[in-house]
Design a protein around this motif. Sequence first.
Motif, PDB file in Angstrom:
ATOM      1  N   ALA A 128      36.996  42.839  30.927  1.00 50.53           N
ATOM      2  CA  ALA A 128      36.222  44.227  30.925  1.00 50.53           C
ATOM      3  C   ALA A 128      37.293  45.178  31.222  1.00 50.53           C
ATOM      4  CB  ALA A 128      35.068  44.262  31.805  1.00 50.53           C
ATOM      5  N   ALA A 129      38.070  45.058  32.400  1.00 47.50           N
ATOM      6  CA  ALA A 129      39.082  46.017  32.763  1.00 47.50           C
ATOM      7  C   ALA A 129      40.053  46.569  31.668  1.00 47.50           C
ATOM      8  CB  ALA A 129      39.760  45.531  34.090  1.00 47.50           C
ATOM      9  N   SER A 130      40.293  45.460  30.869  1.00 49.29           N
ATOM     10  CA  SER A 130      41.451  45.484  29.685  1.00 49.29           C
ATOM     11  C   SER A 130      40.675  46.523  28.537  1.00 49.29           C
ATOM     12  CB  SER A 130      41.942  44.406  29.234  1.00 49.29           C
ATOM     13  OG  SER A 130      40.953  43.679  28.729  1.00 49.29           O
ATOM     14  N   THR A 136      29.992  52.579  34.699  1.00 51.92           N
ATOM     15  CA  THR A 136      29.779  53.707  35.736  1.00 51.92           C
ATOM     16  C   THR A 136      30.836  54.914  35.326  1.00 51.92           C
ATOM     17  OG1 THR A 136      30.882  53.121  37.367  1.00 51.92           O
ATOM     18  CG2 THR A 136      28.747  52.078  37.312  1.00 51.92           C
ATOM     19  N   GLY A 137      30.728  56.008  35.995  1.00 48.19           N
ATOM     20  CA  GLY A 137      31.682  57.097  35.920  1.00 48.19           C
ATOM     21  C   GLY A 137      32.658  56.847  36.691  1.00 48.19           C
ATOM     22  N   CYS A 138      32.815  55.881  37.769  1.00 51.34           N
ATOM     23  CA  CYS A 138      33.708  55.478  38.439  1.00 51.34           C
ATOM     24  C   CYS A 138      34.614  54.209  37.870  1.00 51.34           C
ATOM     25  CB  CYS A 138      33.393  55.059  39.855  1.00 51.34           C
ATOM     26  SG  CYS A 138      34.820  54.345  41.069  1.00 51.34           S
ATOM     27  N   SER A 139      35.838  54.774  37.349  1.00 54.85           N
ATOM     28  CA  SER A 139      36.853  53.496  36.693  1.00 54.85           C
ATOM     29  C   SER A 139      37.549  53.008  37.866  1.00 54.85           C
ATOM     30  CB  SER A 139      37.851  54.561  35.581  1.00 54.85           C
ATOM     31  OG  SER A 139      38.504  55.171  36.543  1.00 54.85           O
ATOM     32  N   HIS A 140      37.297  52.959  39.045  1.00 55.69           N
ATOM     33  CA  HIS A 140      37.987  52.276  40.057  1.00 55.69           C
ATOM     34  C   HIS A 140      37.233  51.228  40.686  1.00 55.69           C
ATOM     35  CE1 HIS A 140      41.159  55.461  39.944  1.00 55.69           C
ATOM     36  NE2 HIS A 140      39.997  56.268  39.944  1.00 55.69           N
ATOM     37  N   PRO A 184      40.769  42.559  39.103  1.00 58.40           N
ATOM     38  CA  PRO A 184      41.750  43.464  38.431  1.00 58.40           C
ATOM     39  C   PRO A 184      41.424  44.793  38.881  1.00 58.40           C
ATOM     40  CG  PRO A 184      39.886  43.187  37.004  1.00 58.40           C
ATOM     41  CD  PRO A 184      39.462  42.172  38.217  1.00 58.40           C
ATOM     42  N   LYS A 185      40.802  45.255  39.623  1.00 50.78           N
ATOM     43  CA  LYS A 185      40.632  46.674  40.189  1.00 50.78           C
ATOM     44  C   LYS A 185      41.119  46.715  41.484  1.00 50.78           C
ATOM     45  CE  LYS A 185      38.410  48.566  36.868  1.00 50.78           C
ATOM     46  NZ  LYS A 185      38.941  49.782  36.258  1.00 50.78           N
TER      47      LYS A 185
END
Length: 290
Positions: A128-130, A136-140, A184-185
């Motif tokens: 998913a991270a790749s 959500t609006g938070c990509s972190h 990954p985050k």
Amino acid sequence: MNLILIAVISLGAIALVLAAVLYVASKKFAVYEDPRIAQVSEVLPQANCGGCGYPGCSGFADACVKAGSLEGKFCPVGGQPVMSQVASILGLDAGTAEPMVAVVRCNGTCTNRPRTNMYDGAKSCAIAASLYGGETGCSHGCLGCGDCVAACQFDAIHMNPETGLPEVDEEKCTACGACVKACPKAIIELRAKGKKSRRVYVSCVNKDKGAVARKACTVSCIGCGKCVKTCPFEAITLENNLAYIDYNKCKSCRKCVEVCPQHTIIELNFPPRKPKEETPVAEAAKTAEA
């Protein structure tokens, strides 16, 4: 009959020659292994989790013996009791290490961080991270697929179905670091367990500017710096719009918790705060308003 006898004798002679060659080779190229490596390996938990920083328990045992010192070496699964046994075998000082525990630095629950889309792919945070920034609006923040759960060998971390976030069982966590590597985050980190398991930390990894971060998550750090100014021990730093608490400097005074406008700083396992007594001036003001 003579042919059979000749064949048997020939094979026997060849076998003897090869045996002699193997014997000489084994002596010439023999590799000596310190017997203490096996002894140390035997007392290790054989979890092979890599939390010690070496490739498995045998690698850790080899490093301990060859280094001649246990400084900087610690088995997170076996803890101090196992390191004491290792020290006894090697005749070295065991040293001490502060207990650590995995901490999830994201409080982006379903309530705090509303979903804007739905991921319909392989159930894996890494995949998913790749592909994109998340639902959500938070990509972190946490992606919620549970890679950390799958990586843990000790059943110490589970996904909360209500919040969508991973939760760590402090009693089972060995601080092996497998969940840290799997995320990954980078929202999971190992922190000092603290006296009576009390810890203070910033539960956010969002480095966006305040307005953007606040829009994506109602409890995100906005980089206002109030916690930095309040901390009397210089334990908090602000970098890239994100506050971070150094557990080596933090004295758990919790002043930062009180001033954080976003309630991003978590105080864990502390007793309930006593209600503040109102000053005579405040009481008089309330009476006047009534």
